[in-house]
Structures are given as structure tokens and as C-alpha cells.
Design a protein around this motif. Structure first.
Motif, short mmCIF file in Angstrom:
data_model
loop_
_atom_site.label_atom_id
_atom_site.label_comp_id
_atom_site.label_asym_id
_atom_site.label_seq_id
_atom_site.Cartn_x
_atom_site.Cartn_y
_atom_site.Cartn_z
N MET A 1 -69.20 -70.02 -53.71
CA MET A 1 -69.38 -71.21 -52.87
C MET A 1 -70.81 -71.22 -52.35
N ASN A 2 -71.53 -72.33 -52.60
CA ASN A 2 -72.93 -72.44 -52.21
C ASN A 2 -73.19 -73.41 -51.06
N ARG A 3 -72.28 -74.38 -50.89
CA ARG A 3 -72.55 -75.42 -49.89
C ARG A 3 -71.25 -75.85 -49.23
N ILE A 4 -71.26 -75.87 -47.89
CA ILE A 4 -70.05 -76.23 -47.15
C ILE A 4 -70.40 -77.19 -46.03
N ILE A 5 -69.48 -78.10 -45.74
CA ILE A 5 -69.62 -79.01 -44.60
C ILE A 5 -68.57 -78.63 -43.56
N LEU A 6 -69.01 -78.41 -42.34
CA LEU A 6 -68.12 -78.13 -41.22
C LEU A 6 -68.11 -79.35 -40.31
N VAL A 7 -66.93 -79.83 -39.98
CA VAL A 7 -66.81 -80.98 -39.09
C VAL A 7 -66.15 -80.51 -37.79
N GLY A 8 -66.88 -80.64 -36.71
CA GLY A 8 -66.38 -80.19 -35.41
C GLY A 8 -67.53 -79.66 -34.59
N GLY A 9 -67.22 -78.91 -33.56
CA GLY A 9 -68.26 -78.38 -32.70
C GLY A 9 -67.77 -77.20 -31.90
N GLY A 10 -68.58 -76.80 -30.94
CA GLY A 10 -68.20 -75.71 -30.06
C GLY A 10 -68.41 -74.34 -30.69
N LYS A 23 -74.05 -65.21 -45.33
CA LYS A 23 -73.66 -64.94 -46.71
C LYS A 23 -74.45 -65.77 -47.71
N GLY A 24 -75.45 -66.49 -47.21
CA GLY A 24 -76.31 -67.27 -48.09
C GLY A 24 -75.77 -68.63 -48.44
N ILE A 25 -74.78 -69.10 -47.71
CA ILE A 25 -74.18 -70.41 -47.97
C ILE A 25 -74.91 -71.47 -47.16
N SER A 26 -75.22 -72.59 -47.80
CA SER A 26 -75.86 -73.71 -47.11
C SER A 26 -74.82 -74.46 -46.28
N VAL A 27 -75.10 -74.64 -45.00
CA VAL A 27 -74.14 -75.23 -44.07
C VAL A 27 -74.65 -76.55 -43.52
N THR A 28 -73.79 -77.56 -43.58
CA THR A 28 -74.04 -78.82 -42.90
C THR A 28 -72.95 -79.03 -41.86
N ILE A 29 -73.34 -79.35 -40.64
CA ILE A 29 -72.40 -79.55 -39.54
C ILE A 29 -72.40 -81.02 -39.15
N ILE A 30 -71.20 -81.58 -39.00
CA ILE A 30 -71.05 -82.93 -38.47
C ILE A 30 -70.33 -82.83 -37.13
N SER A 31 -70.97 -83.30 -36.08
CA SER A 31 -70.39 -83.25 -34.74
C SER A 31 -70.55 -84.60 -34.06
N ASP A 32 -69.50 -85.03 -33.35
CA ASP A 32 -69.58 -86.31 -32.65
C ASP A 32 -69.99 -86.13 -31.19
N ASN A 33 -70.44 -84.92 -30.86
CA ASN A 33 -70.92 -84.64 -29.51
C ASN A 33 -72.43 -84.43 -29.57
N ARG A 34 -73.19 -85.30 -28.91
CA ARG A 34 -74.64 -85.27 -29.04
C ARG A 34 -75.23 -83.96 -28.50
N GLU A 35 -74.78 -83.53 -27.34
CA GLU A 35 -75.32 -82.30 -26.76
C GLU A 35 -74.98 -81.09 -27.63
N ASP A 36 -73.75 -81.09 -28.14
CA ASP A 36 -73.33 -79.99 -29.00
C ASP A 36 -74.16 -79.97 -30.28
N SER A 37 -74.45 -81.15 -30.81
CA SER A 37 -75.27 -81.25 -32.01
C SER A 37 -76.66 -80.67 -31.78
N ARG A 38 -77.24 -80.98 -30.65
CA ARG A 38 -78.57 -80.47 -30.33
C ARG A 38 -78.55 -78.95 -30.19
N TYR A 39 -77.51 -78.45 -29.54
CA TYR A 39 -77.41 -77.00 -29.35
C TYR A 39 -77.27 -76.29 -30.70
N LEU A 40 -76.38 -76.78 -31.55
CA LEU A 40 -76.16 -76.15 -32.85
C LEU A 40 -77.43 -76.22 -33.71
N ALA A 41 -78.15 -77.33 -33.62
CA ALA A 41 -79.38 -77.47 -34.40
C ALA A 41 -80.44 -76.46 -33.95
N ARG A 42 -80.48 -76.18 -32.65
CA ARG A 42 -81.45 -75.21 -32.13
C ARG A 42 -81.08 -73.78 -32.49
#
Length: 220
Positions: A1-10, A23-42
Motif C-alpha cells: 500500500m503506497n497511498r491512503i486517504i484518512l477521513v476524520g480528525g482528532g 512506514k513510507g505510505i503517502s497520507v492524505t487527510i480530509i477533515s471538516d474541522n478547520r482548526e483540526d486541519s491546521r493542527y494536523l497540517a503543522r
């Protein structure tokens, strides 16, 4: 597995992402919480998208068609179901997995073609193993959770010791698949006598595995 999308937050998404990234997997996160998105991105070396993961347009923007898996872990079971159905049917994602917050929904998800897991059931199973079934050395769900395989080491207190396998009343949809006795593997038959110290591989449907374990680990 090389690429995974995680939907959620926290914290759940944070720690899952950290493990996948390690493990070298490319991760994309989708979150509907703006503050949580900023935190995860940092905090993470991941692509973080602010938006509704159940929106096909958002999934398209995150290139869901190129993903190996989509994992929906929002606190809303209905959203998790819809996300996985859209990912599988519209974007042909080969593997989708949904968190079920209400364990009663787990079977419904499976009937609708979505592999689901319930943290409630997992924790309950672990507690049951630890407190009630000390002889269990392994418990593994297979086939998307439709079959459970358990390895049990029998103590001399087990009521089945000294009995032929055909004399043991087992629940429907369960069987003894294998016995390891003093390092020697045995494929059991009805005439096989069960002995203390045997390591037995039990196979059962999830709804029956508790009864099967009690049959082999219970005492008088």
C-alpha cells in the motif's frame, strides 16, 4: 500500500497518520474541522484537506482514484458508510474501511459491502480474553471479520480433557481445525482424545466464538 486517504480528525487520525507515514505510505487527510486541519497540517508530513469527506468533489480533489485505501473514522457512522460507498463505487478504491461508533451498526455495514470495525467490540474482546480466557494465546478475525480463529492452550481444568472430539458438544458453525500436541501437529478426527496441554486451533463465526471458547476453556 503506497497511498491512503484518512477521513476524520482528532488524535485517532493523528496517530494513524503518524504510523502510516513512518512506514513510507503517502497520507492524505480530509477533515471538516478547520482548526483540526491546521493542527494536523503543522504536525504531520501529510496532505491535509479541509472539507466534507462524503462530498464526491472533495474525494475527487484528493485523487481518490489513485489511492490504495480509504479509511473513514469520523464520529458519525452514517458519514463513514457514505464515504466508503462513494470511494468504492464511484472512485473504484480497492480497499475501504469504516469505523463503527455504534457496534450495532457493524453487521449493517458489512451487509452493505463496507468492511467495518468497532472499537467497542475490539476492546470488549480483549478484556474478555484477558479476564475470562487466560488460556487464549491468539485471536484473529478473518474474512473481513466474518470468521474468527482462536488458538487455545488447554489446562488440566478444562472439562473437555480426556474426551473424544465427537463427545464434545460444540456450537453450530464451529470446528477444531488443528491440534499441536508436544510439538507434533495433528489433524483431529471424531475419535481424537483431547488432552491437557494441547494447543487447539478453533474456527467459528463471530457470534459463536465466545461459546466455543467457553466450551474448551471452562472447568467443572
Amino acid at each position: 500500500m503506497n497511498r491512503i486517504i484518512l477521513v476524520g480528525g482528532g488524535k485517532l487520525v493523528y496517530f494513524l497518520s503518524r504510523q502510516f507515514i513512518a512506514k513510507g505510505i503517502s497520507v492524505t487527510i480530509i477533515s471538516d474541522n478547520r482548526e483540526d486541519s491546521r493542527y494536523l497540517a503543522r504536525q504531520l508530513q501529510a496532505t491535509v484537506v479541509f472539507g466534507d469527506g462524503s462530498d464526491p468533489q472533495i474525494l475527487e480533489e484528493t485523487e481518490a482514484t489513485l489511492s490504495d485505501a480509504v479509511l473513514a473514522v469520523t464520529p458519525r457512522d452514517q458519514d463513514n458508510l457514505v464515504i466508503c460507498q462513494i470511494a468504492a463505487l464511484q472512485f473504484k478504491v480497492p480497499r475501504v474501511l469504516a469505523l463503527v461508533n455504534d457496534p450495532d451498526n457493524e453487521e449493517i455495514f458489512r451487509k452493505l459491502g463496507v468492511t467495518a470495525f468497532s472499537t467497542t467490540n475490539i476492546i470488549a474482546s480483549l478484556i474478555e480474553q484477558k479476564t475470562g480466557f487466560d488460556e487464549i494465546v491468539g485471536l484473529l478475525p478473518m474474512g473481513g471479520g466474518k470468521v474468527t480463529v482462536a488458538e487455545v492452550t488447554l489446562s488440566d481444568k478444562s472439562v473437555v480433557c480426556g474426551r473424544a472430539l465427537r463427545e464434545i458438544s460444540m456450537p453450530d458453525n464451529s470446528l477444531v481445525a488443528f491440534i499441536l500436541r508436544n510439538g507434533t501437529p495433528l489433524v483431529p478426527r471424531g475419535s481424537t482424545i483431547i488432552l491437557a496441554g494441547d494447543r487447539i486451533l478453533l474456527v467459528a463465526l463471530p457470534e459463536n466464538y465466545g461459546a466455543v471458547l467457553r466450551t474448551f476453556t471452562g472447568d467443572e
